[in-house]
Design an enzyme around this catalytic site. Structure first.
Site, PDB file in Angstrom:
ATOM      1  N   GLY A 207      -8.182  -5.131  57.108  1.00  0.00           N
ATOM      2  CA  GLY A 207      -8.954  -4.283  58.010  1.00  0.00           C
ATOM      3  C   GLY A 207      -8.210  -4.055  59.310  1.00  0.00           C
ATOM      4  O   GLY A 207      -6.978  -4.088  59.357  1.00  0.00           O
ATOM      5  N   SER A 208      -8.974  -3.861  60.361  1.00  0.00           N
ATOM      6  CA  SER A 208      -8.390  -3.498  61.654  1.00  0.00           C
ATOM      7  C   SER A 208      -7.809  -4.721  62.367  1.00  0.00           C
ATOM      8  O   SER A 208      -8.137  -5.867  62.038  1.00  0.00           O
ATOM      9  CB  SER A 208      -9.481  -2.881  62.525  1.00  0.00           C
ATOM     10  N   GLY A 212      -9.209  -8.532  62.442  1.00  0.00           N
ATOM     11  CA  GLY A 212      -8.320  -9.659  62.102  1.00  0.00           C
ATOM     12  C   GLY A 212      -8.311 -10.711  63.194  1.00  0.00           C
ATOM     13  O   GLY A 212      -8.323 -11.919  62.929  1.00  0.00           O
ATOM     14  N   GLU A 229      -4.198  -8.551  56.512  1.00  0.00           N
ATOM     15  CA  GLU A 229      -3.519  -7.300  56.187  1.00  0.00           C
ATOM     16  C   GLU A 229      -4.162  -6.219  57.039  1.00  0.00           C
ATOM     17  O   GLU A 229      -5.249  -5.735  56.743  1.00  0.00           O
ATOM     18  CB  GLU A 229      -3.645  -7.018  54.696  1.00  0.00           C
ATOM     19  N   CYS A 263      -3.616   2.649  54.820  1.00  0.00           N
ATOM     20  CA  CYS A 263      -2.971   1.706  55.743  1.00  0.00           C
ATOM     21  C   CYS A 263      -1.494   2.030  55.866  1.00  0.00           C
ATOM     22  O   CYS A 263      -0.906   1.878  56.924  1.00  0.00           O
ATOM     23  CB  CYS A 263      -3.187   0.274  55.289  1.00  0.00           C
TER      24      CYS A 263
HETATM   25  P1  NAP Z   1     -12.584  -3.152  59.877  1.00  0.00           P
HETATM   26  O1  NAP Z   1     -13.585  -2.412  60.683  1.00  0.00           O
HETATM   27  O2  NAP Z   1     -11.778  -4.199  60.557  1.00  0.00           O
HETATM   28  O3  NAP Z   1     -13.409  -3.798  58.669  1.00  0.00           O
HETATM   29  C1  NAP Z   1     -12.780  -4.457  57.595  1.00  0.00           C
HETATM   30  C2  NAP Z   1     -13.757  -5.432  56.994  1.00  0.00           C
HETATM   31  O4  NAP Z   1     -13.952  -6.504  57.908  1.00  0.00           O
HETATM   32  C3  NAP Z   1     -15.143  -4.884  56.729  1.00  0.00           C
HETATM   33  O5  NAP Z   1     -15.675  -5.552  55.607  1.00  0.00           O
HETATM   34  C4  NAP Z   1     -15.904  -5.258  57.997  1.00  0.00           C
HETATM   35  O6  NAP Z   1     -17.282  -5.342  57.812  1.00  0.00           O
HETATM   36  C5  NAP Z   1     -15.306  -6.610  58.280  1.00  0.00           C
HETATM   37  N1  NAP Z   1     -15.288  -7.008  59.690  1.00  0.00           N
HETATM   38  C6  NAP Z   1     -14.779  -6.285  60.717  1.00  0.00           C
HETATM   39  N2  NAP Z   1     -14.882  -6.991  61.867  1.00  0.00           N
HETATM   40  C7  NAP Z   1     -15.470  -8.168  61.553  1.00  0.00           C
HETATM   41  C8  NAP Z   1     -15.844  -9.309  62.302  1.00  0.00           C
HETATM   42  N3  NAP Z   1     -15.669  -9.386  63.621  1.00  0.00           N
HETATM   43  N4  NAP Z   1     -16.422 -10.340  61.662  1.00  0.00           N
HETATM   44  C9  NAP Z   1     -16.618 -10.273  60.342  1.00  0.00           C
HETATM   45  N5  NAP Z   1     -16.276  -9.228  59.558  1.00  0.00           N
HETATM   46  C10 NAP Z   1     -15.709  -8.182  60.151  1.00  0.00           C
HETATM   47  O7  NAP Z   1     -11.569  -2.166  59.159  1.00  0.00           O
HETATM   48  P2  NAP Z   1     -11.920  -0.878  58.307  1.00  0.00           P
HETATM   49  O8  NAP Z   1     -12.269   0.210  59.266  1.00  0.00           O
HETATM   50  O9  NAP Z   1     -12.876  -1.221  57.229  1.00  0.00           O
HETATM   51  O10 NAP Z   1     -10.520  -0.566  57.612  1.00  0.00           O
HETATM   52  C11 NAP Z   1      -9.538   0.219  58.202  1.00  0.00           C
HETATM   53  C12 NAP Z   1      -8.415  -0.651  58.712  1.00  0.00           C
HETATM   54  O11 NAP Z   1      -7.919  -1.448  57.664  1.00  0.00           O
HETATM   55  C13 NAP Z   1      -7.262   0.144  59.206  1.00  0.00           C
HETATM   56  O12 NAP Z   1      -6.782  -0.411  60.394  1.00  0.00           O
HETATM   57  C14 NAP Z   1      -6.239  -0.010  58.091  1.00  0.00           C
HETATM   58  O13 NAP Z   1      -4.900   0.157  58.492  1.00  0.00           O
HETATM   59  C15 NAP Z   1      -6.513  -1.386  57.631  1.00  0.00           C
HETATM   60  N6  NAP Z   1      -6.007  -1.607  56.275  1.00  0.00           N
HETATM   61  C16 NAP Z   1      -4.892  -2.373  56.122  1.00  0.00           C
HETATM   62  C17 NAP Z   1      -4.364  -2.571  54.846  1.00  0.00           C
HETATM   63  C18 NAP Z   1      -3.115  -3.396  54.646  1.00  0.00           C
HETATM   64  O14 NAP Z   1      -2.789  -3.651  53.502  1.00  0.00           O
HETATM   65  N7  NAP Z   1      -2.414  -3.817  55.688  1.00  0.00           N
HETATM   66  C19 NAP Z   1      -5.005  -2.000  53.742  1.00  0.00           C
HETATM   67  C20 NAP Z   1      -6.135  -1.221  53.943  1.00  0.00           C
HETATM   68  C21 NAP Z   1      -6.641  -1.050  55.222  1.00  0.00           C
HETATM   69  P3  NAP Z   1     -18.265  -4.111  58.157  1.00  0.00           P
HETATM   70  O15 NAP Z   1     -17.803  -2.973  57.345  1.00  0.00           O
HETATM   71  O16 NAP Z   1     -19.591  -4.618  57.724  1.00  0.00           O
HETATM   72  O17 NAP Z   1     -18.149  -3.864  59.615  1.00  0.00           O
END
Ligand code: NAP
Length: 459
Positions: A207-208, A212, A229, A263
């Site tokens: 995720g973001s 992380g 990641e 990503c």
């Molecule tokens: P996100 O907002 O960080 O959410 C990712 C996951 O984490 C979701 O299940 C979210 O739950 C949960 N989450 C977020 N903050 C949390 C916290 N403080 N405590 C507990 N759980 C938490 O990211 P996203 O918008 O879904 O995904 C987009 C990001 O992922 C982009 O930055 C992208 O580059 C990255 N990404 C990276 C890769 C890689 O392989 N490096 C692959 C794919 C995506 P909720 O949805 O319930 O908020």
């Protein structure tokens, strides 16, 4: 608990809602996963592999419904048919290498000693998954974790909450016990509480960067290993000797596919001055062939972004860059479906530089900035001038130079003449703010197991 709502980007309707588990129920789920783990790990490896493959086969059998739901949940046009190619290839590859990778490594087997290194499952693996490639990002950890003998608890993104349900149904129908793989709906506080209280033996978070960091803080002092990641701002570099048409085609697809929500999508492009004008002209022509629209229309090649708040971030970056002197080469009027909300016209920006957020912060949308460079040294400096390091894509016919530049780029994967792709035999990893750890390849198994040394003296 207040229900979590999934707002569809297609029409802004509430497509699904689920009530998150209470803390007690979440603790109980983690405890069931722990209790089930030793029994699961005791099953023969071949049986675990067969069950995992049968689970993935069940997913495939449900393809039509899954593709339709994906469009409702995160806006990807149905014409692209879901994520089955990657899901199947990764499952196949990880299954194929499991036995050799997990087998004990003998150091000595003599009449005096038997010494060997084994790999043991970590225990309960917790997957926190994102919405942008909701099946693929989960499969990357789910498959090796289960095959290696871990039990898995999955918390999927709210935007794609049905994906966790479909995965659990498919695996349970295949015979994976309910406590061996559980899908749970959790809010952030409960997620962090469980991690902080050592409910899991490994956490894979995709995720973001902000997310992380929150997970890392929650895990502080627990010694729970983490795979993080996170985001990217992946560059493409077109050298003077590149095949121009191939570079335009792949880099622009890498920038725009999935509405730029990859990503490892291409977010900034550096082009040698000798090709710059031609590249920009062809890139603009390429973008104009896209059709923005409802993901259920067969003609739509670009759907809405997954949420209007994500589109607002991209709109903000574009407006700010233009105010600072960037030139926007696509007239949004060419994309009448742009509604000022989740449906966002693609954009190509020139006259950009690294003082602009659009060149430094993750956009995660259908926009790309293009800059002219005079040589490899300038391209290298700009590619490395980033807080992220996921992939970099070099366009050249000179293999040695690509490998040499690759060695100097701070990134997880170097591509030559391709982009935006995951090879299951290579490790998916990143550096800097992109996180740490790695999935896929034989190293993916090492992330979900720990070494155990056997030093047996024969008397
Ligand atoms: P996100 O907002 O960080 O959410 C990712 C996951 O984490 C979701 O299940 C979210 O739950 C949960 N989450 C977020 N903050 C949390 C916290 N403080 N405590 C507990 N759980 C938490 O990211 P996203 O918008 O879904 O995904 C987009 C990001 O992922 C982009 O930055 C992208 O580059 C990255 N990404 C990276 C890769 C890689 O392989 N490096 C692959 C794919 C995506 P909720 O949805 O319930 O908020």
């Amino acid at each position: 608990m207040k229900p979590i709502q999934l707002i569809s980007p297609v029409d802004g309707s509430v497509y699904a809602e689920r009530t998150p588990l209470t803390l007690d129920a979440a603790r109980a789920a983690a405890a069931r996963a722990k209790a089930a783990q030793k029994g699961w790990a005791a099953r023969p490896l071949a049986e675990r592999i067969a069950l995992v493959k049968a689970g993935v086969a069940n997913l495939n059998a449900n393809a039509e419904k899954i593709v339709e739901e994906l469009a409702w949940q995160m806006g990807r046009p149905t014409r692209f048919g879901g994520e089955f190619g990657g899901v199947n290839a990764r499952t196949e590859y990880m299954s194929e290498i499991a036995e050799a990778t997990l087998a004990p490594q003998t150091i000595e087997d003599s009449d005096k000693f038997r010494r060997y290194l084994a790999r043991e499952a970590l225990g309960v693996v917790f997957i926190v998954a994102p919405w942008n490639y909701p099946y693929l990002t989960t499969i990357n950890t789910l498959v090796p974790a289960l095959i290696a003998g871990n039990t898995v608890v999955l918390k999927h993104a709210s935007q794609t909450m049905l994906v966790g349900e479909r995965l659990a149904e498919a695996f349970h129908a295949a015979g994976v016990p309910a406590d061996v793989f559980q899908n749970v709906v959790l809010d952030h506080a409960t997620t962090e509480h469980l991690i902080a209280n050592r409910a899991f033996n490994f956490v894979n978070f995709t995720g973001s960067v902000g997310g992380g960091q929150a997970i890392e803080r929650a895990a502080a002092g627990t010694f729970t290993p983490l795979g993080l990641e996170l985001g990217g701002k992946d560059p493409g570099y077109v050298r003077a000797d590149a095949n121009l048409d191939a570079a335009v085609d792949t880099l622009m697809d890498g920038a725009m596919f999935n509405a730029g929500q990859c990503c490892c999508g291409i977010e900034r492009i550096y082009v040698h001055e000798s090709l710059y004008d031609a590249f920009v002209e062809k890139a603009v022509a390429w973008v104009k062939t896209l059709t923005l629209g409802n993901p259920f229309d067969a003609g739509s090649t670009l759907g809405p972004m997954a949420n209007k708040r994500f589109a607002a971030v991209v709109r903000g970056q574009i407006a700010e860059a233009v105010a600072a002197g960037a030139k926007a080469l696509i007239d949004p009027a060419l994309f009448p479906a742009d509604d000022g909300g989740a449906y966002l016209a693609p954009q190509v920006l020139v006259n950009v530089d690294h003082s602009m957020r659009v060149m430094m912060e993750e956009s995660f949308g259908p926009v790309v900035g293009i800059m002219k460079v005079k040589d490899d040294a300038e391209a290298l400096r700009l590619m490395n001038d980033s807080p992220y390091g996921l992939t970099a894509s070099i366009w050249t016919t000179d293999y040695d130079t690509a490998a040499d530049l690759g060695a100097q780029i701070e990134t997880g994967t170097i591509f030559m003449n391709r982009a935006d792709y995951l090879d299951p035999a290579l490790c998916w990893t990143g550096c800097k703010d992109t996180g740490r750890g790695g999935s896929l390849s034989y190293l993916g198994f090492l992330s979900v197991t720990r070494p155990k040394s056997y030093h047996l003296k024969k008397v």
